[in-house]
Scaffold this motif. Sequence first.
Motif, PDB file in Angstrom:
ATOM      1  N   HIS A 136      25.024 -10.250 -19.640  1.00 24.34           N
ATOM      2  CA  HIS A 136      25.436 -10.253 -18.243  1.00 24.34           C
ATOM      3  C   HIS A 136      26.423  -9.119 -18.019  1.00 24.34           C
ATOM      4  O   HIS A 136      26.877  -8.478 -18.964  1.00 24.34           O
TER       5      HIS A 136
ATOM      6  N   ARG B 290      36.520 -19.358 -14.705  1.00 22.25           N
ATOM      7  CA  ARG B 290      35.591 -19.385 -15.828  1.00 22.25           C
ATOM      8  C   ARG B 290      36.195 -20.130 -17.003  1.00 22.25           C
ATOM      9  O   ARG B 290      37.378 -19.946 -17.325  1.00 22.25           O
TER      10      ARG B 290
ATOM     11  N   ASP C  51      29.823 -12.647 -23.826  1.00 24.72           N
ATOM     12  CA  ASP C  51      31.253 -12.899 -23.948  1.00 24.72           C
ATOM     13  C   ASP C  51      31.620 -13.103 -25.423  1.00 24.72           C
ATOM     14  O   ASP C  51      31.072 -13.973 -26.100  1.00 24.72           O
TER      15      ASP C  51
ATOM     16  N   GLN D 197      31.143  -3.833 -15.280  1.00 26.51           N
ATOM     17  CA  GLN D 197      31.413  -3.740 -16.717  1.00 26.51           C
ATOM     18  C   GLN D 197      30.153  -3.283 -17.460  1.00 26.51           C
ATOM     19  O   GLN D 197      29.073  -3.192 -16.886  1.00 26.51           O
TER      20      GLN D 197
ATOM     21  N   HIS E  25      26.999  -7.112 -21.644  1.00 30.15           N
ATOM     22  CA  HIS E  25      27.614  -7.714 -22.836  1.00 30.15           C
ATOM     23  C   HIS E  25      27.311  -9.201 -22.886  1.00 30.15           C
ATOM     24  O   HIS E  25      26.767  -9.767 -21.925  1.00 30.15           O
TER      25      HIS E  25
HETATM   26 FE   LIG Z   1      31.557 -11.541 -19.452  1.00 28.81          FE
END
Ligand SMILES: [Fe+2]
Length: 387
Positions: free
Chosen positions: A334, A354, A159, A154, A157
């Motif tokens: 991350h 998560r 979260d 990804q 970023h």
């Molecule tokens: Fe994330």
Amino acid sequence: MPGADDALLTDAFGPAASTSMLVPDGRIGRRLHGIDLAQPLTPDQASALLRLLDEHRVITFPHQNSSGFNVHDLERLANHFGAPITHPSNYANYGATDEPIRLKAPDDQRATKANRAFPGQIVCSPGAESAAVYVITNLVDSGPDAEVNLAGGQHWHTDIEFEPAPLNTSLFFVDRVPTPRERGNGTWVTNPPREEWFYHPDSAPELARLREALPLNGETAYTDTAAALAALPVSEQRALGDVMIRRRFRKSDPGFVVPLVHTNPRSGTKSLHSPVWASRGKRVAPAQVEGMSDDESRAFLDRLEAHCLRPEFRYDHVHAPGDVTIWDNYATLHTAPPSLSVINDIADARLLYRVSTKGEPATTLPRTDSQEWIDSNIVPPYQTPMT
Ligand SMILES: [Fe+2]
């Protein structure tokens, strides 16, 4: 200071508790040993863990699977760090405005689909079906006859920085990690080339290189934005302290304005909160620096992102089954690693759970968030059932 950390832990958890470093110089992260997270935390224990997270940005607890720890325990633990959010992937009609939101039917849940990949051989942990749990896995649509798919990592970023109350903390419980290393150049996967416009084409080559320096064995890559800020000249740190950022989910949203520099209210540590122009590519509207155009904002934030991604601030966390790993979203970036996203060999299975949280920490449970705060910040509204 390892001595001080160990004293804090043994005072709270007893003489069996200890810490070790995740990198030799101790610049980020601590591994916390001798703690059984299946047991509810006392206020002193919760306070010690919050302090160690504030101090080190990433904390990880090995071997939790040996004491029967499950995802219900993970969600209870998360409540100490903030109010768990619900995850969009758990809803059948997330984002619909003309009908009441509803959870996916049991058959359509990610945990159920993951259980179908290799029947009886991999079964998700109890609690994985909670609306607050995101099942991170390559088991959905996988199985012995599936066609393997390789997916890129990804964007860097944090979260959900694009909501007025951003995520403060995320927690992983690791169930399975891939074991093969013979593919690619001695790694689980190769890093596939990006499709056009994954990143803005005007990004500097050095930034492009740093973004793509990703781990290839399923590790989660972090960078420490508190250390990155502290390494800048004092005059620049001061100037960054005045920078305000407009964040929004869709370009057409009015969005909201927040400081780029976050000050941890407990430790006083300052960090760059999500110093990335387009944290989700085209899926989320880019951040806009107040007083700057889109291009100026991109150039400004690209320079900060490149600074944060320098090797001295980076850390790739190697997951092991049974780990619980917690990170501070205000003080890190991350990214999810390149991985096999559909598999036909059980040795390639990657399965983590998560839970992410918002709001203030709580040393005692249940939390006491007001219904008004929950309704405004947790969408759809949710509280962990506490029995
Ligand atoms: Fe994330």
